[in-house]
Design an enzyme around this catalytic site. Structure first.
Site, PDB file in Angstrom:
ATOM      1  N   ASP A  10       0.688  -1.271   0.136  1.00  0.00           N
ATOM      2  CA  ASP A  10       0.027  -0.044  -0.069  1.00  0.00           C
ATOM      3  C   ASP A  10       1.045   1.294  -0.091  1.00  0.00           C
ATOM      4  OD1 ASP A  10      -2.345   1.700   0.383  1.00  0.00           O
ATOM      5  OD2 ASP A  10      -1.833   1.820   2.561  1.00  0.00           O
ATOM      6  N   SER A  11       0.272   2.467  -0.338  1.00  0.00           N
ATOM      7  CA  SER A  11       1.265   3.598  -0.193  1.00  0.00           C
ATOM      8  C   SER A  11       1.633   3.863   1.465  1.00  0.00           C
ATOM      9  CB  SER A  11       0.208   4.782  -0.704  1.00  0.00           C
ATOM     10  OG  SER A  11      -0.925   5.020   0.148  1.00  0.00           O
ATOM     11  N   CYS A  73      -4.365  -1.405  -1.762  1.00  0.00           N
ATOM     12  CA  CYS A  73      -4.677  -0.168  -1.837  1.00  0.00           C
ATOM     13  C   CYS A  73      -5.773   0.089  -3.131  1.00  0.00           C
ATOM     14  CB  CYS A  73      -3.256   0.234  -2.523  1.00  0.00           C
ATOM     15  SG  CYS A  73      -3.478   2.298  -2.952  1.00  0.00           S
ATOM     16  N   GLU A 152      -2.727   8.952   8.362  1.00  0.00           N
ATOM     17  CA  GLU A 152      -0.947   8.581   8.323  1.00  0.00           C
ATOM     18  C   GLU A 152      -0.456   9.423   9.687  1.00  0.00           C
ATOM     19  OE1 GLU A 152       1.120   6.760   6.529  1.00  0.00           O
ATOM     20  OE2 GLU A 152      -0.313   5.911   5.437  1.00  0.00           O
ATOM     21  N   CYS A 186     -10.994   3.137   0.000  1.00  0.00           N
ATOM     22  CA  CYS A 186      -9.569   3.138   0.382  1.00  0.00           C
ATOM     23  C   CYS A 186      -9.282   2.624   1.565  1.00  0.00           C
ATOM     24  CB  CYS A 186      -9.406   5.010   0.451  1.00  0.00           C
ATOM     25  SG  CYS A 186      -7.867   5.151   1.085  1.00  0.00           S
ATOM     26  N   HIS A 188      -7.327   2.873   3.734  1.00  0.00           N
ATOM     27  CA  HIS A 188      -6.868   3.892   4.839  1.00  0.00           C
ATOM     28  C   HIS A 188      -8.181   3.885   5.825  1.00  0.00           C
ATOM     29  CE1 HIS A 188      -2.972   4.662   3.237  1.00  0.00           C
ATOM     30  NE2 HIS A 188      -2.686   5.256   4.354  1.00  0.00           N
TER      31      HIS A 188
HETATM   32  N1  DGL Z   1      -4.773   3.131   0.980  1.00  0.00           N
HETATM   33  C1  DGL Z   1      -4.608   3.905  -0.278  1.00  0.00           C
HETATM   34  C2  DGL Z   1      -6.037   3.405  -0.945  1.00  0.00           C
HETATM   35  O1  DGL Z   1      -6.576   2.528  -0.751  1.00  0.00           O
HETATM   36  C3  DGL Z   1      -4.230   5.381   0.070  1.00  0.00           C
HETATM   37  C4  DGL Z   1      -4.072   5.896  -1.118  1.00  0.00           C
HETATM   38  C5  DGL Z   1      -3.144   7.252  -0.918  1.00  0.00           C
HETATM   39  O2  DGL Z   1      -2.036   7.019  -0.667  1.00  0.00           O
HETATM   40  O3  DGL Z   1      -3.648   8.413  -1.247  1.00  0.00           O
HETATM   41  O4  DGL Z   1      -6.287   4.300  -1.810  1.00  0.00           O
END
Ligand code: DGL
Length: 270
Positions: A10-11, A73, A152, A186, A188
């Site tokens: 993931d990011s 992600c 985050e 998402c 997150h």
């Molecule tokens: N967890 C990522 C997603 O599901 C986050 C994306 C991001 O870094 O903006 O989209």
């Protein structure tokens, strides 16, 4: 039977929502997690950049000879699943399809809300997948660009005024549309689930994309006879920025201590 690890990326910390579920269902598996914390968020970026980052994330994980990769992600799944699948000769699982399946199972009034990053909403991938399964479902979509930075930074707990304000502003039109199901598009966003759930009300079902993807990936790996048979699993975590902050959130969220097991990687080299 296959004892090779499963790569998950993931990011940032969002993919832990998928990893937590994977660890719960497949406790004997070995996992390598990569969070691109040095380049998060992906959501406001253009498709070409997201694709470039995703290719590097996959190249890094492939150095561990994984038997499969889970794109934990929404942004990468919505924008790059096709390319990543075509370019790699191993199973790659994304979050869009499993989340949409879960939403169609959950909705009773066929009004589904969708929230995600700007790039996910712009891609139209969730709507397209929904329309293929049930064209009668109407979708109210809303990009929520401030949610990822809030998460985050650990700003997701009930009582956090900034997070509550963001939830209220983004979700007011979604609630007004009368949806009975909301796709947290998402990975997150499940960290904000308590706040989101309180705002939307108990009659709205929240779909956790990370968990839905983990369930689908575990089932598919079983069908492909790719699961290992170890009793005790393993977890290695890598990030592209300072490991400390990631470790604190990861400990909290996974309910296990990863501190000391988080290493830094120069992702631009891949
Ligand atoms: N967890 C990522 C997603 O599901 C986050 C994306 C991001 O870094 O903006 O989209």
């Amino acid at each position: 039977m296959d004892s090779r690890p499963i790569g998950v990326f993931d990011s940032g910390v969002g993919g832990l929502t998928a990893l937590r579920e994977l660890r719960r269902i497949l406790p004997g598996e070995r996992f390598v997690y990569f969070g691109d914390t040095g380049r998060v968020p992906y959501g406001p970026k253009g498709r070409e950049t997201i694709l470039r980052y995703a290719r590097q994330d996959v190249a890094f994980l492939r150095a561990f000879d994984p038997k499969a990769i889970v794109i934990a992600c929404g942004t990468v799944s919505a924008n790059a699943l096709g390319e990543l699948t075509a370019e790699n000769d191993l199973p790659i699982f994304g979050v869009v399809e499993p989340a949409v399946q879960a939403a169609v199972r959950a909705t009773r009034n066929r009004k589904v809300g969708l929230i995600g990053t700007a790039a996910s909403i712009r891609s139209g991938a969730y709507e397209k997948a929904l329309a293929e399964i049930d064209p009668a479902v109407t979708v109210t979509a809303k990009a929520c660009p401030l949610f990822v930075p809030l998460v985050e930074n650990g700003r997701f707990r009930p009582g956090d005024k900034m997070a509550e304000l963001a939830v209220e502003e983004y979700l007011t039109p979604v609630k007004a549309a009368g949806v009975d199901t909301l796709v947290l598009g998402c990975t997150h966003y499940p960290l904000l689930a308590e706040l989101i759930g309180r705002f939307m009300g108990p009659e709205v079902t929240l779909i956790d994309t990370g968990a839905a993807c983990a369930d689908a990936a575990a089932k598919a790996l079983g069908e492909m006879d790719l699961l290992g048979d170890a009793q005790v699993g393993e977890l290695r975590c890598f990030v592209s920025d300072a490991p400390q902050d990631f470790a604190v959130l990861a400990d909290l969220f996974l309910g296990e201590t990863v501190e000391g097991a988080v290493e830094r990687v120069e992702i631009e080299k891949y």
